[in-house]
Every structure is written in structure tokens, then in C-alpha cells.
Design an enzyme around this catalytic site. Structure first.
Site, PDB file in Angstrom:
ATOM      1  N   LYS A 160      62.786 -11.896  -6.417  1.00  0.00           N
ATOM      2  CA  LYS A 160      62.345 -12.686  -7.566  1.00  0.00           C
ATOM      3  C   LYS A 160      61.170 -12.008  -8.274  1.00  0.00           C
ATOM      4  CE  LYS A 160      62.655 -17.060  -6.873  1.00  0.00           C
ATOM      5  NZ  LYS A 160      62.359 -18.334  -6.214  1.00  0.00           N
ATOM      6  N   ARG A 162      56.299 -20.154  -5.568  1.00  0.00           N
ATOM      7  CA  ARG A 162      57.650 -20.020  -5.000  1.00  0.00           C
ATOM      8  C   ARG A 162      57.728 -18.847  -4.033  1.00  0.00           C
ATOM      9  NH1 ARG A 162      61.818 -21.630  -9.218  1.00  0.00           N
ATOM     10  NH2 ARG A 162      60.587 -22.464 -10.896  1.00  0.00           N
ATOM     11  N   GLY A 210      67.545 -21.657  -1.621  1.00  0.00           N
ATOM     12  CA  GLY A 210      67.119 -22.921  -1.018  1.00  0.00           C
ATOM     13  C   GLY A 210      66.546 -22.796   0.372  1.00  0.00           C
ATOM     14  N   MET A 215      63.767 -21.233   1.374  1.00  0.00           N
ATOM     15  CA  MET A 215      62.319 -21.378   1.508  1.00  0.00           C
ATOM     16  C   MET A 215      61.803 -22.306   0.411  1.00  0.00           C
ATOM     17  SD  MET A 215      61.313 -17.717   2.944  1.00  0.00           S
ATOM     18  CE  MET A 215      62.032 -16.894   1.592  1.00  0.00           C
ATOM     19  N   ARG A 264      68.715 -12.947 -11.124  1.00  0.00           N
ATOM     20  CA  ARG A 264      69.049 -12.188  -9.914  1.00  0.00           C
ATOM     21  C   ARG A 264      70.540 -11.897  -9.947  1.00  0.00           C
ATOM     22  NH1 ARG A 264      67.943 -17.344  -5.979  1.00  0.00           N
ATOM     23  NH2 ARG A 264      69.563 -18.647  -6.830  1.00  0.00           N
ATOM     24  N   HIS A 300      72.988 -27.302  -4.698  1.00  0.00           N
ATOM     25  CA  HIS A 300      72.739 -26.538  -3.473  1.00  0.00           C
ATOM     26  C   HIS A 300      74.045 -26.261  -2.745  1.00  0.00           C
ATOM     27  CE1 HIS A 300      71.916 -26.283   0.877  1.00  0.00           C
ATOM     28  NE2 HIS A 300      70.975 -25.451   0.456  1.00  0.00           N
ATOM     29  N   ARG A 341      96.525  -1.908  23.416  1.00  0.00           N
ATOM     30  CA  ARG A 341      96.131  -2.268  24.790  1.00  0.00           C
ATOM     31  C   ARG A 341      97.410  -2.741  25.488  1.00  0.00           C
ATOM     32  NH1 ARG A 341      91.312  -4.293  21.861  1.00  0.00           N
ATOM     33  NH2 ARG A 341      89.431  -3.558  22.916  1.00  0.00           N
ATOM     34  N   SER A 372      88.657   9.164  21.760  1.00  0.00           N
ATOM     35  CA  SER A 372      88.455   7.920  21.026  1.00  0.00           C
ATOM     36  C   SER A 372      87.312   7.172  21.713  1.00  0.00           C
ATOM     37  CB  SER A 372      89.730   7.079  21.050  1.00  0.00           C
ATOM     38  OG  SER A 372      89.495   5.872  20.379  1.00  0.00           O
ATOM     39  N   THR A 396      83.578   1.937  22.277  1.00  0.00           N
ATOM     40  CA  THR A 396      82.160   1.559  22.209  1.00  0.00           C
ATOM     41  C   THR A 396      81.862   0.207  22.840  1.00  0.00           C
ATOM     42  OG1 THR A 396      82.701   0.956  19.932  1.00  0.00           O
ATOM     43  CG2 THR A 396      81.443   2.983  20.274  1.00  0.00           C
ATOM     44  N   ASP A 406      82.828  -0.586  25.989  1.00  0.00           N
ATOM     45  CA  ASP A 406      82.362  -0.173  27.317  1.00  0.00           C
ATOM     46  C   ASP A 406      81.153   0.756  27.228  1.00  0.00           C
ATOM     47  OD1 ASP A 406      83.792  -1.368  29.492  1.00  0.00           O
ATOM     48  OD2 ASP A 406      85.598  -0.470  28.644  1.00  0.00           O
ATOM     49  N   CYS A 438      87.535   3.129  18.749  1.00  0.00           N
ATOM     50  CA  CYS A 438      88.438   1.976  18.808  1.00  0.00           C
ATOM     51  C   CYS A 438      87.772   0.746  19.407  1.00  0.00           C
ATOM     52  CB  CYS A 438      89.712   2.330  19.569  1.00  0.00           C
ATOM     53  SG  CYS A 438      89.410   2.758  21.286  1.00  0.00           S
ATOM     54  N   TYR A 456      88.810   9.147  12.169  1.00  0.00           N
ATOM     55  CA  TYR A 456      89.261   7.786  11.850  1.00  0.00           C
ATOM     56  C   TYR A 456      88.443   6.753  12.592  1.00  0.00           C
ATOM     57  CZ  TYR A 456      91.572   7.694  16.408  1.00  0.00           C
ATOM     58  OH  TYR A 456      91.811   7.724  17.752  1.00  0.00           O
TER      59      TYR A 456
HETATM   60  C1  PEP Z   1      86.168  -0.229  24.480  1.00  0.00           C
HETATM   61  O1  PEP Z   1      85.693  -0.245  25.609  1.00  0.00           O
HETATM   62  O2  PEP Z   1      85.498  -0.065  23.458  1.00  0.00           O
HETATM   63  C2  PEP Z   1      87.608  -0.446  24.283  1.00  0.00           C
HETATM   64  C3  PEP Z   1      88.157  -0.327  23.092  1.00  0.00           C
HETATM   65  O3  PEP Z   1      88.331  -0.855  25.353  1.00  0.00           O
HETATM   66  P1  PEP Z   1      88.337  -2.325  25.961  1.00  0.00           P
HETATM   67  O4  PEP Z   1      87.596  -3.215  25.007  1.00  0.00           O
HETATM   68  O5  PEP Z   1      89.752  -2.704  26.102  1.00  0.00           O
HETATM   69  O6  PEP Z   1      87.637  -2.118  27.266  1.00  0.00           O
HETATM   70 MG    MG Z   2      87.030  -0.025  27.294  1.00  0.00          MG
END
Ligand code: PEP
Ligand code: MG
Length: 909
Positions: free
Chosen positions: A32, A103, A112, A114, A376, A490, A596, A798, A801, A803, A865, A885
Site C-alpha cells: 500500500k 492503516r 482485511g 490487519m 494494488r 469481505h 508405484r 530420479s 525427495t 525419502d 518424482c 524433468y
Molecule cells: C520418494 O521417496 O520421494 C518417492 C517418490 O517414493 P515414495 O514416496 O513412494 O517413498
Molecule cells: Mg521413496
């Protein structure tokens, strides 16, 4: 030699076509404040004022009130003096008083969330001076009662006593209206207003034990501190957490000379949008109220009128108001005050062009003069966002890259939700009509209180009007319905921001909070009854209406095409069935990054074979059970390959611990024993044997395939045979077999050997071959560190993330729910690392893994993945790492495609 240290200003002035700041300074001045400065510089009439920076809010939070006030005292006093000079008035003066508004204004708009105080500087003497100066007692006393009401609520904590109660000041006003037999605030006489001021102050004294502050400077500091405090209030904290805004951003405070919309019939106030925030249509629209101030329009207390003639006509059609009646009682601003309208129209055009985006503006008309109080970038629905970006591009206002960057990836999600089935709609029983405040389809059970929105799986929050306190419930509910309020109430603004279906201003509804009922046209509906809302037409429908899947069409399809023009990094999907693969492909997925396989084992006939395999005591027994599973898996793979024809499909070998497949309840254990002709005890023994202390770190992933190689053999069989079968039907498929959860090179080598030997045997037997890859997931920190060695063997990586996050943080995926909410609340973690990739920590393992992998295999294909593969900031990170990817759930594919394009554009900017 003494060095004079330059002191950074903490307060920035604006007004009279000048400003210390500008629109690039949003982090410091808040959205603002930065826009007020910018508007002032480009010649838009804004009332003069000043902005206390967001950094002062942070200083206040760490150093306390006294120090923070001392740090800014001199600058604030000078800035007030500047306003006094520009306005020719004096703060606290009895003859020629200056009143100000105070304000909040964070770097991003939090509608709304704050607090705001208007008419600050009022007291028993100032009100008399103002009345005399303006020759308008009504206005002066009305301003005074509004000030006490707002200051009381915001600074002195005068809130409703319970959720069934109304605001204590509203209650006093309602009682007076009843006594006097009037309906509207504008019908109060001067004496009524004086009585209200007296009663309000009395209520404050009774509730707080203190007199209402009379010294304008005390009032000002009280309000500034209250705005700082509101940054850590429940509403703001919830809103921040919902959007992942960190606590250390702080809010700025904007203090501005008051201009008055409540000075009579030549004054008023309004809110307008340069385009339709619900649909994105390029029509100027908005609402106004004559003889009203500030929050009246948004608070939805009186139903406002439309700004444009077109808007007014559309409104009248919905409200079933005859044209004559409309012109007489509900004229548009365009018809009522054409010259003010023309000016407003000029400013809206100028501001949209200047900011190159749809603007949401607030204005006040004081005695025939127009002031712009705020502009805004307007909040909008996902559909409007896409249309506006593509329209601005077509109109030549922005280029392709800017159009892509204008779209907020997560908001595309709204366009991927189900819509009402058109056939079902034809039969629907429409019980009432409201304003189509935020499009979409919502079906749910009625609830009347925001904190009860989670009472049912799907609920519709039905309110007379909503307030910022209702935010959490609005977020949980499937849709929002209000009896009062217009398109800028609102409820409407917040719902559009959330992309939530909302109907406002449905005046025919009689809502009773005490009896928890909703009456309309002689029918009564109770809490828990089903209703449906069509946010695109404003139709309120009895019962449940069927929904159907959305599709990518029109501007959305154009946007996706444009994304693909810029995106370098590909987007695949995580899909375990041909159905999911088809949906993902219709959303533009370019392959599958993770299937899976275990999900296929849970269906009825399969779980039986799976359990037999697990319970088998010998390799021979296991092989027999696996043989039963083979044709089923092969069939699944054929379906998936076919749905993804021409694209790569990554299939992961069995990953979860085996105990997930065995029954844990006595009754099912008994059934299994009977079916398998073994004793119940034998089943129980096996279940106990599979029990693990840390199943997530136990016998799972490639550890299964390495201890039971026949599982890997069977799965390879199913994959390779499916591919050969499709090849025979002339369908191109590119299988990629993925080994899960490796930590050492040997673990991979053992699996690879089984896969390659099995495949070779099938090729020989069928006298045919297909190309296939054997790669691995990188989801154990050790694998990331050993990536150079692993890449010598693996065809692709791959990153898993989910685990990798679990093992890098040492937070069990299954148990983190016990402490993560507290960690987020206390700020120990800024965001949930299972949702948003921890770039500093886990991300570094990804960087190391990719670099080391490519050091031995430069063309190594790398992807992700885990769940992060569809989360915008994580996807952008993956692009930076150089991944080929990302892979995400089908419904996130369009989001990832857009982010991939945005990441490329940002990197070449
Ligand atoms: C992971 O671990 O990120 C994964 C894709 O495998 P899962 O979630 O099946 O363990
Ligand atoms: Mg996993």
C-alpha cells in the site's frame, strides 16, 4: 576523523505529486505504502501522508515499544507537520483540525487481515471545531462515533463477547435504531450521534476500566502500535501460514490525511476494479455508496450501488429490479455523477497501463472532489488470472514472457477442480439468487459459524456477512454464502483470493444464528442440510448437485501452449493406473516419472496373491504366488504404456515394507488362514515377524528385491512382456525400470543384474527386443554422495525427495505430524519440508548427486518424482539444478509446465 554515519530513514512521506518512495519498494514500505508513493509521483490525487517502514515493525517486535517509538518519534512528528502544511490544517487543533487514517500494509496484500483506524485525532473539542468548520454537525458527529467504534475495536480490544454476539458498538446502534424505529445508519439524527458517542465511551470505560483517550498524539501512537501488533494477531498469522509468508516480513503503517465520504449527498466512497476479478472480462466495474466512509462498502453493511451503467443494469437484472426503479433508486455513479465517473475512468485506465496489470482501487469523493486512496494489483480467481494475462498479451500491453510471469502457478489449481454437471443443473431447484461473487461449483452441508466449518466433510458457510475472523472457516468450507454485502464485500474479496466459490448479497435469505436456520420463501433449512452454490450465476440450489471433470480449454489451453514454447525442462506425471495416466496426458504430461507398482497390489484378487507370496515359507511357494500376480501386473503395464504411447514410462520395483500388505485385524487374519488352509497362529506369527520398529527405515525398497530376487524377476517379466506385446500391436513404448532406495552401488548392481538377465531371457524366448533403461532413485543421502560411482552403472537418476527429506532431516514421514505443526507455529521451520523442498539442505544433496552423477556420465538423465515435483518453488529449483524433468501428480502437471516456463524466462532475464 569522525565519520558521520548515514541514518536510514524509517518514515517515508508522500503527497502533492511528490514522494520519498516508489512502487519498487514494496518490501520496505509494504504494497500500500509503495503504491501510494508511486501514485503521488505520477500525479494521481492521493491525500498526503507517510509510511512507517516494515523494518520498524520488526524492530518493534524485537526491541519493544519504548525503543521503537523513540526511533521514529522525530520523523513521525516532522511527517505530521508536512501533512499539516499541505492540507492547511493542524493535528489536534480545535478550530482547523487535521484528522488522519492509520492503516496496515504488508508487502503483499492481505485483505482485511490487519487493522485500520479512520478519523484519528478526534475528541470532544475537535468534533466541535470540525462541525463549525464544515458547517456540518451531522458529518462531524458521525465521524466521531465511527472513530470511537474503530479505535475501540482495533486498539482497545472491544470485540464481540462470544460468537453468537455482535460487535458491542453495533449492538448499541441496533438498540437505538429499534428505539427510534429507523433502519439505516444514515437516518441517525445529530442528537442520536451525540448519544452514541456518549454510550460508546461509556461502554469502553465499563469494559476496559479506562477513559477513552482524548489526546490525539496518544491516539496516534496507540494506533501505530496496534497495527504492529496486528501483524502477530490470529488472523494475520493464519493468513501468513496459509500462504507461507514469513513472520519477519512485518507490516508497514500508513498514516494519511483523512478525506471524507460522509459529508453529505455530494460525497461517497467506493471500490473498483479495472477488469472483472471473477471472470477476467475486460470491463471496468465496482461499487460505491453515497454519504459513507471507508469500510462501509467492504464491510457489506449497506448493499452498495454499481459504478458503471452496464454493471448497474446487470445487477438490476439479477436483483429483478425494474429499469425505472433502478434509475430512480439505484443509479450507477456513471449516471449520478458523470464528471466524477469520467475522472475515475481516466485514473483507472492510467493506473492499469502504469502497472501493466488489473488494479483494485479505493476512492473517496469529498464534496465533489475525487481522491484515490489505494491501488494494488487486484486479487482474482484462477480463471480471471489466466484470462487477464492472455488478454493483456493480446492487447499488446505486455509481452509473452510477462504474460507467463503474471500467472501464479498454484492458482491454476482452481481451474482443475470439478464443475457442475450441466445436465444435473437443468433439474436443479434454485431457491434463491445472490451475486455471483466468486465463480465455481460448491456442494456441502450448511454451517453457520466459521469455527464449525470442519463439522462436515463438505460444508457451505452461510453467514449474514463475513468478517476477517472467519478466514480459517472460509478456507475449510467448500463455498461461502452471505445474505448481505456486494461484489466487493469481505466475503467476496477473500473468496476470490482463495479461489473459493462464493455468493454474496442474497437478500432473500433470513439467517438466524441462534436457531441455526436459514429461511427463504417460506422454506426452512437447518444446519447439516445440503445446499449447492453456483458461484458463476449466483444461483443457490437445494440439495446436492452432481459435478464433472474440468478440461483445459480456451485461454487456459493457450496459456499452456505458450508455456511449452518457453519450457526447457519437461514435465512427467506420477501415475499408477491407465486412468491417471490418461488424465495426466490430457493435462500435457510428457511421460511418467513414477509408477508405484505396489498400488496395483491392493485390489481384491491381487491382495490375496500378494499375501500368499508373503506367507510362503519357500522360494518355490513364493514363485507360485508371484506367477498369479504376473498377468495382472502385465495387464496394468500394458494399459499405462498405451495411455502414454510414445513417451517414456518409469516403473519402480516394489518399495513398501511387506507388513503393509498383511491383515492386522483378527477377523481378516481368520479369513486369510481359512483361504490359505493354514492355522490362524501361522498368520499371526507371520504378521508379528514382519513387525518393525522403523518400517520406513526397514525391510523395504531394493532391500526387498535383493532378499527376494523372485519379486524383481516377476516385475521385470511383467514390464518387458507388456512392452513386447504393445510393440506387436504397433504401439511405441519406452520402459524405464527404476530401482528404489539404494544406498550402495552393489545394491543397484544386484538388482540390475536380475533385470538384465530376465529381460535377455524373454527377448530370446520371444525372438524380439525393446529398448529399455535401468536407473535408480536417489533418496538416501549416501546414494547422493556416491552418485559418481552409481552413475557408472545406472542409466538415469530420479530424486525421491520424500525419502531424501525424511533421511536428511531425520524426520520420520509417518511420525512428523506430531511435532511439525509446533515447529511451524514457533518458526523453528518456515515451511513443511515435505511440501516445499528444503533447498539449503536437501537441495544441496540434489546438487551434489546431479553433479557427481554427470561427472562420470555427462548425459545422465536426471529427474525428480517426490511430492516436490509439483510444488512451484521446488520445480524452479530443479530447473536451476539442470534436471531433464520433474514428475508430479496429474492435477499438478499444468502448474509444473507453467513453472518450468517461468524458470526459463527468469533465468534469461
Ligand atoms: C520418494 O521417496 O520421494 C518417492 C517418490 O517414493 P515414495 O514416496 O513412494 O517413498
Ligand atoms: Mg521413496
Amino acid at each position: 576523523m569522525e565519520v558521520l554515519q548515514e541514518v536510514k530513514p524509517r518514515v517515508y512521506k508522500f503527497g502533492d505529486k511528490k514522494a520519498d518512495g516508489n512502487s519498487t519498494m514494496k518490501n520496505l514500505l509494504g504494497g500500500k505504502g509503495a503504491n501510494l508513493a508511486e501514485m503521488s509521483s505520477i500525479g494521481i490525487p492521493v491525500p498526503p501522508g507517510f509510511t512507517i517502514t516494515t523494518e520498524v515493525c520488526t524492530e518493534y517486535n524485537s526491541l519493544g515499544k519504548e525503543t521503537a517509538v523513540n526511533l521514529i518519534k522525530r520523523e513521525v512528528e516532522e511527517s505530521i507537520e508536512n501533512i499539516e502544511n499541505l492540507m492547511g490544517t493542524k493535528f489536534g487543533d480545535k478550530v482547523n483540525p487535521l484528522l488522519v487514517s492509520v492503516r496496515s500494509g504488508a508487502r503483499v496484500s492481505m485483505p482485511g487481515m490487519m487493522d485500520t483506524v479512520l478519523n484519528l485525532g478526534m475528541n470532544d473539542e475537535v468534533v466541535l471545531g470540525l462541525a463549525k468548520k464544515t458547517n456540518n454537525d451531522q458529518f462531524a458527529w458521525d465521524s466521531y462515533r465511527r472513530f470511537i467504534q474503530m479505535y475501540g475495536g482495533v486498539v482497545l480490544g472491544m470485540k464481540p463477547a462470544s460468537k453468537e454476539d455482535i460487535d458491542p458498538f453495533e449492538e448499541i446502534m441496533e438498540n437505538l435504531k429499534e428505539k427510534r424505529g429507523i433502519e439505516l445508519d444514515t437516518e441517525f439524527t445529530i442528537q442520536d450521534l451525540k448519544d452514541l458517542v456518549f454510550d460508546f465511551k461509556d461502554a469502553v470505560k465499563k469494559r476496559t476500566g479506562h477513559d477513552f483517550p482524548t489526546n490525539p498524539w496518544d491516539q496516534l501512537w496507540g494506533a501505530i502500535i496496534a497495527v504492529f501488533n496486528s501483524w502477530n494477531g490470529d488472523r494475520a498469522v493464519y493468513y501468513r501460514n496459509m500462504h507461507g509468508y514469513p513472520a519477519d516480513w512485518g507490516t508497514a503503517v500508513n498514516v494519511q490525511a483523512m478525506v471524507y465520504g460522509n459529508m453529505g449527498d455530494n460525497s461517497g466512497t467506493g471500490v473498483c476494479f479495472t477488469r472483472d476479478a471473477g471472470t477476467g472480462e475486460n470491463v471496468f466495474n465496482g461499487e460505491y455508496l453515497i454519504n459513507a466512509q471507508g469500510e462501509d462498502v467492504v464491510a457489506g453493511v449497506r448493499t452498495p450501488q454499481q459504478i458503471t451503467k452496464l454493471g448497474s443494469e446487470r445487477w438490476a437484472e439479477l436483483a429483478k429490479v425494474e429499469e425505472e426503479d433502478r434509475i430512480e433508486n439505484y443509479p450507477s455513479l456513471e449516471e449520478l455523477m458523470p464528471s466524477i465517473f469520467n475522472k475515475l475512468n481516466t485514473y483507472q485506465n492510467k493506473l492499469e497501463k502504469h502497472y501493466r496489470d488489473m488494479q483494485d482501487m479505493e476512492f473517496t469523493m469529498q464534496d465533489g472532489k475525487l481522491w484515490i486512496l489505494q491501488t494494488r494489483n487486484g486479487k482474482r480467481t484462477g480463471a480471471a488470472m489466466v484470462k487477464i494475462a492472455m488478454d493483456l498479451l493480446k492487447e499488446g500491453m505486455i509481452d509473452e514472457k510477462e504474460a507467463l510471469l503474471l500467472v501464479e502457478p498454484n492458482k491454476l489449481d482452481e481451474l482443475l477442480h470439478p464443475i457442475f454437471d450441466s445436465k444435473a443443473l437443468k433439474k436443479a431447484n434454485v431457491i434463491a439468487q445472490g451475486l455471483p461473487a466468486s465463480p465455481g461449483a460448491a456442494t456441502g452441508k450448511i454451517v453457520f459459524f466459521a469455527d464449525e466449518a470442519n463439522k462436515y466433510k463438505s460444508s457451505i458457510l452461510v453467514r449474514i456477512e463475513t468478517s476477517p475472523e472467519d478466514l480459517e472457516g472460509m478456507n475449510i468450507a467448500k463455498g461461502i454464502l452471505t445474505a448481505r454485502g456486494g461484489m466487493t464485500s469481505h466475503a467476496a474479496v477473500v473468496a476470490r483470493g482463495m479461489g473459493k466459490c462464493c455468493i454474496s448479497g442474497a437478500g432473500a435469505l433470513k439467517i438466524n444464528y441462534k436457531t441455526r436456520t436459514l429461511k427463504v420463501d417460506g422454506n426452512e433449512y437447518h444446519e447439516g442440510d445440503w445446499i449447492s452454490l453456483n458461484g458463476s450465476t449466483g444461483n443457490i440450489i437445494e440439495g446436492k448437485v452432481a459435478t464433472m471433470e474440468p478440461e483445459l480449454s480456451g485461454e487456459f489451453a493457450e496459456l499452456m501452449k505458450l508455456s511449452d514454447k518457453y519450457a526447457v525442462m519437461k514435465v512427467r506425471t506420477n501415475a499408477d493406473s491407465p486412468k491417471d495416466a490418461k488424465i495426466a496426458r490430457s493435462f500435457g504430461a510428457q511421460g511418467i516419472g513414477l509408477t508405484r507398482t505396489e498400488h496395483m497390489f491392493f485390489e481384491l484378487d491381487r491382495i490375496k496373491a500378494m499375501r500368499e507370496m508373503i506367507l510362503a515359507e519357500t522360494v518355490k511357494g513364493r514363485k507360485q504366488a508371484l506367477k498369479d500376480l504376473l498377468p495382472m501386473q502385465r495387464e496394468d503395464f500394458e494399459g499405462i504404456f498405451e495411455a502414454m504411447e510414445g513417451f517414456a514410462v518409469t516403473i519402480r520395483l516394489l518399495d513398501p515394507p511387506l507388513h503393509e500388505f498383511v491383515p492386522h485385524q483378527l477377523a481378516t487374519q481368520k479369513d486369510l488362514a481359512e483361504e490359505m488352509h493354514i492355522s490362524l497362529q501361522a498368520v499371526k506369527n507371520k504378521v508379528a515377524e514382519l513387525e518393525e520398529f522403523n518400517p520406513m527405515l526397514g525391510h523395504r525398497g531394493c532391500r526387498l528385491g535383493n532378499t527376494y530376487p523372485e519379486i524383481t524377476e516377476m516385475q521385470t517379466h511383467a514390464i518387458i512382456e507388456a512392452a513386447l506385446n504393445l510393440k506387436a500391436r504397433g504401439i511405441v513404448c519406452k520402459p524405464e525400470i527404476m530401482v528404489p532406495l539404494i544406498g550402495t552401488v552393489k545394491e543397484f548392481e544386484f538388482q540390475e543384474k536380475i533385470i538384465r538377465t530376465t529381460a535377455a531371457a524373454i527377448f530370446e524366448e520371444r525372438n524380439d527386443t525393446v529398448e529399455y533403461l535401468v536407473g535408480t532413485m536417489i533418496e538416501i543421502p549416501r546414494a547422493a554422495l556416491m552418485a559418481d560411482k552409481i552413475a557408472e552403472k545406472a542409466d538415469f537418476f530420479s530424486f525421491g525427495t520424500n525419502d531424501l527429506t525424511q533421511m536428511t532431516f531425520g524426520y520420520s514421514r509417518d511420525d512428523a505430524g506430531k511435532f511439525l505443526p509446533t515447529y511451524l507455529e514457533k518458526g523453528i521451520l518456515k515451511v513443511d519440508p515435505f511440501e516445499v523442498l528444503d533447498q539449503e539442505g536437501v537441495g544441496q544433496l540434489i546438487v551434489i548427486g546431479t553433479e557427481r552423477g554427470r561427472s562420470t556420465k555427462p548425459n545422465l538423465k536426471v529427474g525428480i518424482c517426490g511430492e516436490h515435483g509439483g510444488e512451484p518453488s521446488s520445480v524452479e529449483f530443479c530447473y536451476g539444478v539442470g534436471m531433464d524433468y520433474v514428475s508430479c501428480s496429474p492435477y499438478r502437471v499444468p502448474i509444473a509446465r507453467l513453472v518450468s516456463a517461468q524458470a526459463t524466462i527468469k533465468s534469461i532475464k
